[in-house]
Design a protein around this motif. Structure first.
Motif, PDB file in Angstrom:
ATOM      1  N   CYS A  99       8.037   6.473 -39.109  1.00 31.04           N
ATOM      2  CA  CYS A  99       7.097   8.020 -39.775  1.00 31.04           C
ATOM      3  C   CYS A  99       7.575   9.537 -38.820  1.00 31.04           C
ATOM      4  O   CYS A  99       7.252   9.793 -39.309  1.00 31.04           O
ATOM      5  CB  CYS A  99       6.052   7.403 -39.522  1.00 31.04           C
ATOM      6  SG  CYS A  99       4.192   8.088 -38.679  1.00 31.04           S
ATOM      7  N   GLU A 101       5.565  11.215 -37.280  1.00 29.34           N
ATOM      8  CA  GLU A 101       4.083  11.781 -37.126  1.00 29.34           C
ATOM      9  C   GLU A 101       2.951  10.712 -36.351  1.00 29.34           C
ATOM     10  O   GLU A 101       2.031  11.421 -35.682  1.00 29.34           O
ATOM     11  CB  GLU A 101       3.626  11.820 -38.416  1.00 29.34           C
ATOM     12  CG  GLU A 101       5.062  12.388 -39.291  1.00 29.34           C
ATOM     13  CD  GLU A 101       3.722  12.497 -40.879  1.00 29.34           C
ATOM     14  OE1 GLU A 101       2.721  12.020 -41.333  1.00 29.34           O
ATOM     15  OE2 GLU A 101       4.775  13.433 -41.735  1.00 29.34           O
ATOM     16  N   CYS A 105       5.087   7.327 -32.854  1.00 24.20           N
ATOM     17  CA  CYS A 105       6.618   7.864 -33.043  1.00 24.20           C
ATOM     18  C   CYS A 105       6.419   8.800 -31.794  1.00 24.20           C
ATOM     19  O   CYS A 105       7.468   9.964 -31.575  1.00 24.20           O
ATOM     20  CB  CYS A 105       6.583   7.887 -34.828  1.00 24.20           C
ATOM     21  SG  CYS A 105       6.964   7.295 -35.393  1.00 24.20           S
ATOM     22  N   CYS A 113       6.147   1.526 -34.514  1.00 20.31           N
ATOM     23  CA  CYS A 113       5.443   2.958 -35.006  1.00 20.31           C
ATOM     24  C   CYS A 113       4.273   2.493 -35.763  1.00 20.31           C
ATOM     25  O   CYS A 113       4.286   1.085 -36.548  1.00 20.31           O
ATOM     26  CB  CYS A 113       6.278   3.282 -36.458  1.00 20.31           C
ATOM     27  SG  CYS A 113       5.679   4.442 -37.600  1.00 20.31           S
TER      28      CYS A 113
HETATM   29 ZN    ZN Z   1       5.236   6.574 -36.440  1.00 25.54          ZN
END
Ligand code: ZN
Ligand code: NAD
Ligand code: ZN
Length: 369
Positions: A99, A101, A105, A113
Protein backbone atom coordinates in the motif's frame (compact mmCIF):
# COMPACT_ATOMS: atom_id res chain seq x y z
CA UNK A 1 -17.34 4.30 -20.57
CA UNK A 2 -20.26 2.18 -19.45
CA UNK A 3 -19.11 -0.89 -21.35
CA UNK A 4 -16.30 -1.31 -18.87
CA UNK A 5 -18.61 -1.62 -15.93
CA UNK A 6 -20.53 -4.72 -16.80
CA UNK A 7 -20.47 -8.08 -15.15
CA UNK A 8 -18.16 -10.40 -17.07
CA UNK A 9 -19.04 -14.06 -17.51
CA UNK A 10 -15.96 -16.22 -17.87
CA UNK A 11 -14.43 -19.49 -16.75
CA UNK A 12 -12.75 -20.09 -13.43
CA UNK A 13 -11.48 -23.11 -11.50
CA UNK A 14 -13.54 -23.16 -8.33
CA UNK A 15 -12.61 -25.08 -5.16
CA UNK A 16 -16.05 -25.83 -3.65
CA UNK A 17 -14.65 -27.62 -0.61
CA UNK A 18 -11.30 -28.66 0.86
CA UNK A 19 -9.98 -31.98 -0.37
CA UNK A 20 -12.06 -31.96 -3.59
CA UNK A 21 -10.78 -31.49 -7.14
CA UNK A 22 -11.29 -28.07 -8.70
CA UNK A 23 -14.25 -27.64 -11.00
CA UNK A 24 -14.08 -25.37 -14.00
CA UNK A 25 -17.26 -23.31 -13.95
CA UNK A 26 -18.78 -20.29 -15.58
CA UNK A 27 -18.56 -17.47 -13.02
CA UNK A 28 -19.73 -13.88 -12.91
CA UNK A 29 -17.09 -11.26 -12.17
CA UNK A 30 -18.52 -7.96 -10.96
CA UNK A 31 -17.00 -4.65 -12.07
CA UNK A 32 -14.21 -3.15 -9.97
CA UNK A 33 -15.30 -0.82 -7.19
CA UNK A 34 -13.39 2.32 -6.20
CA UNK A 35 -9.70 1.55 -5.77
CA UNK A 36 -9.97 -1.80 -7.56
CA UNK A 37 -8.78 -3.13 -10.88
CA UNK A 38 -10.33 -5.85 -13.06
CA UNK A 39 -7.67 -7.91 -14.79
CA UNK A 40 -7.92 -10.40 -17.65
CA UNK A 41 -5.61 -13.20 -16.48
CA UNK A 42 -3.56 -14.49 -19.41
CA UNK A 43 -1.44 -17.09 -17.62
CA UNK A 44 -0.93 -18.51 -14.15
CA UNK A 45 1.48 -20.86 -12.47
CA UNK A 46 0.57 -23.53 -9.93
CA UNK A 47 2.52 -23.05 -6.70
CA UNK A 48 2.53 -25.58 -3.88
CA UNK A 49 0.75 -22.96 -1.75
CA UNK A 50 -2.35 -23.50 -3.96
CA UNK A 51 -2.11 -27.21 -3.12
CA UNK A 52 -1.92 -26.32 0.59
CA UNK A 53 -5.09 -24.27 0.04
CA UNK A 54 -6.92 -27.18 -1.63
CA UNK A 55 -5.86 -29.48 1.21
CA UNK A 56 -7.58 -27.07 3.61
CA UNK A 57 -4.32 -26.11 5.37
CA UNK A 58 -5.22 -22.44 5.78
CA UNK A 59 -7.70 -22.05 8.63
CA UNK A 60 -8.45 -18.48 7.52
CA UNK A 61 -9.59 -19.39 4.02
CA UNK A 62 -13.29 -19.88 3.42
CA UNK A 63 -14.66 -22.12 0.68
CA UNK A 64 -15.84 -21.94 -2.04
CA UNK A 65 -12.77 -20.12 -3.28
CA UNK A 66 -10.98 -19.43 -6.55
CA UNK A 67 -7.30 -20.28 -5.95
CA UNK A 68 -4.23 -19.14 -7.91
CA UNK A 69 -1.78 -16.46 -6.90
CA UNK A 70 0.99 -16.60 -9.52
CA UNK A 71 -0.63 -14.88 -12.48
CA UNK A 72 -0.08 -12.24 -15.11
CA UNK A 73 -2.63 -10.36 -17.16
CA UNK A 74 -3.95 -7.22 -18.77
CA UNK A 75 -6.03 -4.55 -17.04
CA UNK A 76 -9.59 -4.68 -18.43
CA UNK A 77 -11.14 -1.84 -16.42
CA UNK A 78 -10.41 0.23 -13.33
CA UNK A 79 -12.63 1.55 -10.54
CA UNK A 80 -12.91 5.12 -9.38
CA UNK A 81 -9.72 6.78 -8.21
CA UNK A 82 -7.31 4.26 -9.69
CA UNK A 83 -4.30 6.07 -11.11
CA UNK A 84 -1.33 3.68 -11.23
CA UNK A 85 -2.71 1.41 -13.98
CA UNK A 86 -5.11 1.82 -16.91
CA UNK A 87 -6.97 -0.54 -19.25
CA UNK A 88 -4.53 -2.31 -21.56
CA UNK A 89 -1.59 -2.24 -19.13
CA UNK A 90 0.20 -5.52 -18.51
CA UNK A 91 0.27 -6.30 -14.80
CA UNK A 92 1.29 -8.91 -12.26
CA UNK A 93 -0.98 -9.33 -9.21
CA UNK A 94 0.92 -9.21 -5.92
CA UNK A 95 0.16 -11.87 -3.36
CA UNK A 96 1.56 -9.49 -0.76
CA UNK A 97 0.05 -6.06 -1.38
CA UNK A 98 2.15 -2.94 -1.09
CA UNK A 99 0.00 0.00 0.00
CA UNK A 100 3.00 2.27 0.45
CA UNK A 101 1.41 3.97 3.45
CA UNK A 102 1.38 1.61 6.44
CA UNK A 103 4.23 1.45 8.94
CA UNK A 104 5.51 -1.79 7.41
CA UNK A 105 5.48 -0.38 3.86
CA UNK A 106 7.27 2.74 5.10
CA UNK A 107 9.98 0.59 6.71
CA UNK A 108 12.65 -0.04 4.05
CA UNK A 109 13.60 -3.34 5.74
CA UNK A 110 10.10 -4.80 5.48
CA UNK A 111 8.23 -6.32 2.54
CA UNK A 112 5.07 -7.09 4.48
CA UNK A 113 2.06 -4.76 4.27
CA UNK A 114 -0.55 -4.38 7.00
CA UNK A 115 -3.27 -4.54 4.33
CA UNK A 116 -2.15 -8.09 3.68
CA UNK A 117 -4.23 -11.16 4.26
CA UNK A 118 -2.11 -12.67 6.99
CA UNK A 119 -3.53 -10.04 9.32
CA UNK A 120 -7.16 -10.69 8.32
CA UNK A 121 -9.27 -13.73 8.95
CA UNK A 122 -11.17 -13.90 5.69
CA UNK A 123 -10.68 -13.94 1.98
CA UNK A 124 -12.88 -11.20 0.67
CA UNK A 125 -11.80 -7.91 -0.88
CA UNK A 126 -10.92 -5.05 1.53
CA UNK A 127 -14.59 -3.90 1.72
CA UNK A 128 -15.50 -7.44 2.94
CA UNK A 129 -17.39 -8.40 -0.20
CA UNK A 130 -16.57 -10.66 -3.13
CA UNK A 131 -16.68 -9.84 -6.85
CA UNK A 132 -17.21 -13.51 -7.79
CA UNK A 133 -20.46 -15.46 -7.98
CA UNK A 134 -21.21 -18.86 -9.43
CA UNK A 135 -24.60 -20.60 -9.59
CA UNK A 136 -25.98 -17.90 -7.32
CA UNK A 137 -23.34 -18.45 -4.64
CA UNK A 138 -20.65 -16.05 -3.45
CA UNK A 139 -17.17 -17.35 -4.22
CA UNK A 140 -14.20 -16.17 -2.15
CA UNK A 141 -11.01 -14.60 -3.39
CA UNK A 142 -7.57 -16.01 -2.57
CA UNK A 143 -4.81 -13.59 -1.55
CA UNK A 144 -6.77 -10.97 -3.55
CA UNK A 145 -5.36 -12.61 -6.67
CA UNK A 146 -7.50 -15.66 -7.65
CA UNK A 147 -5.59 -16.15 -10.88
CA UNK A 148 -7.47 -19.38 -11.68
CA UNK A 149 -10.23 -17.12 -13.05
CA UNK A 150 -10.10 -15.68 -16.56
CA UNK A 151 -11.01 -12.31 -15.02
CA UNK A 152 -10.35 -11.25 -11.46
CA UNK A 153 -10.73 -8.09 -9.36
CA UNK A 154 -7.78 -6.87 -7.29
CA UNK A 155 -7.17 -3.83 -5.07
CA UNK A 156 -4.98 -1.29 -6.86
CA UNK A 157 -2.25 -1.63 -4.23
CA UNK A 158 -1.97 -5.33 -5.04
CA UNK A 159 -1.16 -5.02 -8.75
CA UNK A 160 1.96 -3.71 -10.43
CA UNK A 161 2.34 -2.51 -13.99
CA UNK A 162 5.08 -4.29 -15.91
CA UNK A 163 6.88 -3.75 -19.23
CA UNK A 164 4.55 -4.04 -22.24
CA UNK A 165 7.14 -6.30 -23.90
CA UNK A 166 6.91 -8.95 -21.14
CA UNK A 167 5.62 -12.40 -22.23
CA UNK A 168 2.81 -12.98 -19.73
CA UNK A 169 2.94 -16.77 -20.06
CA UNK A 170 6.52 -16.64 -18.75
CA UNK A 171 6.67 -13.77 -16.27
CA UNK A 172 3.63 -15.03 -14.34
CA UNK A 173 6.16 -17.11 -12.35
CA UNK A 174 7.61 -13.86 -11.01
CA UNK A 175 4.33 -13.36 -9.13
CA UNK A 176 5.35 -15.96 -6.55
CA UNK A 177 7.62 -18.98 -7.03
CA UNK A 178 10.59 -17.51 -8.85
CA UNK A 179 10.69 -14.26 -6.89
CA UNK A 180 10.33 -16.11 -3.58
CA UNK A 181 13.22 -18.50 -4.15
CA UNK A 182 15.54 -16.05 -5.88
CA UNK A 183 14.87 -13.38 -3.26
CA UNK A 184 15.28 -15.84 -0.36
CA UNK A 185 18.92 -16.25 -1.44
CA UNK A 186 19.63 -12.67 -2.47
CA UNK A 187 17.57 -10.57 -0.05
CA UNK A 188 16.81 -12.76 2.97
CA UNK A 189 19.99 -14.81 3.33
CA UNK A 190 22.19 -12.27 1.51
CA UNK A 191 24.36 -15.10 0.19
CA UNK A 192 28.00 -14.04 -0.19
CA UNK A 193 30.35 -14.89 -3.06
CA UNK A 194 32.38 -18.04 -2.46
CA UNK A 195 29.96 -19.44 0.11
CA UNK A 196 28.42 -22.89 0.47
CA UNK A 197 24.63 -23.31 0.33
CA UNK A 198 22.23 -26.20 0.92
CA UNK A 199 18.74 -26.16 -0.59
CA UNK A 200 16.23 -28.61 0.91
CA UNK A 201 13.57 -29.33 -1.75
CA UNK A 202 14.15 -28.42 -5.37
CA UNK A 203 10.65 -27.95 -6.72
CA UNK A 204 9.92 -24.69 -8.51
CA UNK A 205 10.72 -22.51 -5.52
CA UNK A 206 13.82 -24.48 -4.45
CA UNK A 207 15.22 -24.32 -8.00
CA UNK A 208 14.75 -20.56 -7.83
CA UNK A 209 16.76 -20.54 -4.58
CA UNK A 210 19.50 -22.45 -6.46
CA UNK A 211 19.44 -19.76 -9.18
CA UNK A 212 19.62 -17.02 -6.53
CA UNK A 213 22.57 -18.67 -4.74
CA UNK A 214 24.38 -19.00 -8.06
CA UNK A 215 23.67 -15.39 -9.02
CA UNK A 216 25.02 -14.30 -5.62
CA UNK A 217 28.28 -16.12 -6.37
CA UNK A 218 28.02 -19.18 -4.11
CA UNK A 219 30.76 -21.64 -5.02
CA UNK A 220 29.06 -24.76 -3.70
CA UNK A 221 25.31 -25.39 -3.91
CA UNK A 222 24.06 -28.70 -2.52
CA UNK A 223 20.51 -29.69 -3.52
CA UNK A 224 18.65 -32.11 -1.25
CA UNK A 225 15.50 -33.86 -2.46
CA UNK A 226 13.87 -37.27 -2.05
CA UNK A 227 12.86 -37.16 -5.73
CA UNK A 228 15.98 -37.71 -7.84
CA UNK A 229 14.09 -36.72 -10.99
CA UNK A 230 14.63 -33.15 -9.78
CA UNK A 231 18.43 -33.39 -9.87
CA UNK A 232 19.09 -32.86 -13.59
CA UNK A 233 17.31 -29.50 -13.60
CA UNK A 234 18.93 -28.51 -10.29
CA UNK A 235 22.39 -29.15 -11.79
CA UNK A 236 21.50 -27.28 -14.96
CA UNK A 237 20.55 -24.26 -12.85
CA UNK A 238 23.64 -24.25 -10.63
CA UNK A 239 23.57 -27.05 -8.05
CA UNK A 240 27.09 -28.47 -7.70
CA UNK A 241 25.96 -31.61 -5.82
CA UNK A 242 22.59 -33.34 -5.42
CA UNK A 243 21.81 -35.79 -2.65
CA UNK A 244 18.80 -37.76 -1.45
CA UNK A 245 18.32 -38.31 2.29
CA UNK A 246 17.13 -41.83 1.39
CA UNK A 247 20.67 -42.76 0.34
CA UNK A 248 22.09 -42.28 3.85
CA UNK A 249 21.54 -43.99 7.17
CA UNK A 250 22.69 -40.89 9.05
CA UNK A 251 20.51 -37.83 9.46
CA UNK A 252 21.03 -35.47 6.54
CA UNK A 253 22.41 -32.70 8.77
CA UNK A 254 25.29 -35.00 9.73
CA UNK A 255 25.89 -35.85 6.08
CA UNK A 256 26.03 -32.15 5.17
CA UNK A 257 28.29 -31.33 8.11
CA UNK A 258 30.71 -34.06 7.01
CA UNK A 259 30.59 -32.93 3.39
CA UNK A 260 31.46 -29.36 4.34
CA UNK A 261 33.58 -29.63 7.48
CA UNK A 262 31.57 -27.27 9.67
CA UNK A 263 28.20 -27.09 8.00
CA UNK A 264 27.04 -24.86 5.17
CA UNK A 265 27.06 -21.06 5.29
CA UNK A 266 23.42 -20.83 4.19
CA UNK A 267 20.65 -23.42 4.29
CA UNK A 268 17.13 -23.10 2.90
CA UNK A 269 14.07 -25.20 3.69
CA UNK A 270 11.83 -25.13 0.62
CA UNK A 271 9.50 -28.05 1.39
CA UNK A 272 7.27 -27.03 4.28
CA UNK A 273 7.92 -29.74 6.89
CA UNK A 274 8.88 -29.32 10.53
CA UNK A 275 11.48 -32.11 10.40
CA UNK A 276 13.32 -30.69 7.39
CA UNK A 277 13.17 -27.21 8.93
CA UNK A 278 15.14 -28.38 11.96
CA UNK A 279 17.46 -30.48 9.75
CA UNK A 280 18.17 -27.37 7.65
CA UNK A 281 18.91 -25.35 10.78
CA UNK A 282 21.31 -27.99 12.11
CA UNK A 283 23.04 -28.20 8.71
CA UNK A 284 24.43 -24.68 8.78
CA UNK A 285 27.58 -23.49 10.52
CA UNK A 286 27.02 -23.53 14.29
CA UNK A 287 28.22 -19.95 14.72
CA UNK A 288 27.84 -17.99 11.50
CA UNK A 289 25.29 -20.11 9.63
CA UNK A 290 22.06 -18.61 8.33
CA UNK A 291 19.01 -20.81 7.79
CA UNK A 292 16.02 -19.48 5.85
CA UNK A 293 12.56 -21.05 6.06
CA UNK A 294 10.71 -20.79 2.77
CA UNK A 295 8.34 -23.78 2.86
CA UNK A 296 4.87 -23.31 4.33
CA UNK A 297 4.22 -25.81 7.14
CA UNK A 298 0.86 -27.48 7.72
CA UNK A 299 -1.47 -25.47 9.96
CA UNK A 300 -0.80 -26.16 13.61
CA UNK A 301 2.75 -27.44 13.07
CA UNK A 302 5.06 -27.08 16.03
CA UNK A 303 8.83 -27.30 16.01
CA UNK A 304 10.91 -28.24 19.00
CA UNK A 305 14.63 -27.53 18.79
CA UNK A 306 17.65 -27.80 21.00
CA UNK A 307 18.21 -24.14 21.97
CA UNK A 308 21.97 -24.74 21.72
CA UNK A 309 21.54 -24.77 17.95
CA UNK A 310 20.74 -21.06 18.13
CA UNK A 311 22.70 -20.10 21.24
CA UNK A 312 25.93 -20.99 19.47
CA UNK A 313 25.25 -18.18 17.00
CA UNK A 314 23.18 -19.48 14.09
CA UNK A 315 20.55 -17.20 12.56
CA UNK A 316 17.13 -18.69 11.74
CA UNK A 317 14.79 -16.60 9.66
CA UNK A 318 11.84 -16.85 7.34
CA UNK A 319 10.88 -15.11 4.14
CA UNK A 320 7.68 -13.95 2.53
CA UNK A 321 7.97 -13.72 -1.23
CA UNK A 322 11.74 -13.52 -1.02
CA UNK A 323 11.74 -10.20 0.79
CA UNK A 324 10.92 -8.09 -2.28
CA UNK A 325 8.86 -4.95 -1.79
CA UNK A 326 6.58 -6.15 -4.51
CA UNK A 327 5.14 -3.12 -6.24
CA UNK A 328 8.57 -1.61 -6.88
CA UNK A 329 10.50 -4.82 -7.28
CA UNK A 330 8.29 -6.85 -9.60
CA UNK A 331 8.67 -4.20 -12.28
CA UNK A 332 12.46 -4.36 -11.90
CA UNK A 333 12.45 -8.17 -11.84
CA UNK A 334 10.48 -8.21 -15.10
CA UNK A 335 13.04 -5.82 -16.64
CA UNK A 336 15.85 -8.12 -15.45
CA UNK A 337 13.99 -11.06 -17.00
CA UNK A 338 13.78 -9.20 -20.32
CA UNK A 339 17.53 -8.46 -20.05
CA UNK A 340 18.05 -12.23 -19.55
CA UNK A 341 19.71 -11.75 -16.14
CA UNK A 342 18.08 -15.01 -15.02
CA UNK A 343 16.29 -17.87 -16.72
CA UNK A 344 13.00 -18.40 -14.93
CA UNK A 345 11.68 -20.10 -18.11
CA UNK A 346 13.64 -23.17 -17.01
CA UNK A 347 11.00 -23.69 -14.31
CA UNK A 348 8.22 -24.24 -16.87
CA UNK A 349 7.61 -27.97 -17.32
CA UNK A 350 4.10 -28.06 -18.78
CA UNK A 351 1.63 -25.59 -20.26
CA UNK A 352 -2.02 -26.57 -19.88
CA UNK A 353 -5.38 -24.95 -20.69
CA UNK A 354 -7.57 -23.98 -17.73
CA UNK A 355 -9.86 -26.96 -18.43
CA UNK A 356 -6.95 -29.24 -17.43
CA UNK A 357 -6.17 -27.49 -14.13
CA UNK A 358 -6.66 -30.71 -12.13
CA UNK A 359 -4.10 -32.43 -14.35
CA UNK A 360 -1.67 -29.66 -13.37
CA UNK A 361 -2.21 -30.49 -9.69
CA UNK A 362 -1.76 -34.21 -10.42
CA UNK A 363 1.62 -33.38 -11.98
CA UNK A 364 2.56 -31.33 -8.92
CA UNK A 365 1.59 -34.14 -6.56
CA UNK A 366 3.55 -36.64 -8.65
CA UNK A 367 6.60 -34.37 -8.47
CA UNK A 368 6.64 -33.91 -12.22
CA UNK A 369 6.71 -30.17 -12.22
ZN1 ZN B 1 1.22 -1.27 3.48
P1 NAD C 1 7.08 -28.42 -4.95
O1 NAD C 1 6.08 -29.41 -4.53
O2 NAD C 1 7.26 -28.12 -6.40
O3 NAD C 1 8.54 -28.82 -4.38
C1 NAD C 1 8.77 -29.41 -3.13
C2 NAD C 1 10.00 -30.35 -3.28
O4 NAD C 1 10.32 -30.89 -1.99
C3 NAD C 1 9.72 -31.52 -4.20
O5 NAD C 1 10.74 -31.62 -5.18
C4 NAD C 1 9.73 -32.74 -3.25
O6 NAD C 1 10.22 -33.93 -3.86
C5 NAD C 1 10.65 -32.26 -2.15
N1 NAD C 1 10.46 -32.95 -0.87
C6 NAD C 1 9.29 -33.32 -0.28
N2 NAD C 1 9.53 -33.92 0.90
C7 NAD C 1 10.87 -33.92 1.07
C8 NAD C 1 11.74 -34.38 2.12
N3 NAD C 1 11.24 -34.97 3.22
N4 NAD C 1 13.06 -34.22 1.97
C9 NAD C 1 13.58 -33.63 0.85
N5 NAD C 1 12.82 -33.16 -0.16
C10 NAD C 1 11.48 -33.31 -0.05
O7 NAD C 1 6.73 -27.06 -4.16
P2 NAD C 1 7.10 -25.53 -4.50
O8 NAD C 1 6.02 -24.93 -5.35
O9 NAD C 1 8.52 -25.46 -4.95
O10 NAD C 1 6.94 -24.88 -3.04
C11 NAD C 1 7.82 -25.27 -1.99
C12 NAD C 1 7.32 -24.72 -0.67
O11 NAD C 1 7.46 -23.29 -0.64
C13 NAD C 1 5.84 -24.97 -0.38
O12 NAD C 1 5.69 -25.31 0.99
C14 NAD C 1 5.19 -23.64 -0.67
O13 NAD C 1 3.98 -23.49 0.00
C15 NAD C 1 6.25 -22.70 -0.18
N6 NAD C 1 6.19 -21.31 -0.65
C16 NAD C 1 6.49 -20.33 0.24
C17 NAD C 1 6.49 -19.01 -0.15
C18 NAD C 1 6.88 -17.91 0.80
O14 NAD C 1 6.57 -16.75 0.52
N7 NAD C 1 7.54 -18.22 1.89
C19 NAD C 1 6.16 -18.68 -1.47
C20 NAD C 1 5.90 -19.72 -2.38
C21 NAD C 1 5.92 -21.04 -1.95
ZN1 ZN D 1 3.14 -19.28 -4.21
Amino acid sequence: SLCCFQVIRCRAAVAWAAGKPLSVEEVEVAPPKAGEVRVKIVATGICHTDEHLLEGSFPNVDFPVIPGHEGAGIVESVGQGVTSVKPGDKVIPLCIPHCGECSFCLNPESNYCLKSHLSESQNLLPDKTSRFTCKGKTIHHFLWVSSFAEYTVIPEYAVAKIDAAAPLDKVCLLGCGFSTGYGAAINTAKVKPGSTCAVFGVGGVGLSVVMGCKAAGASRIIAIDINKDKFAKAKELGATECISPHDFKKPIQEVLTEMTGHGVDYSFEVIGRADTMTAALASCNMNTGVCVMVGVPAAGSVISVDPMLLLSGRTWKGTLLGGWKMRDCITKLVSSYLEKKFNSDALITHTLPIAKVNEGFELLRAGKR
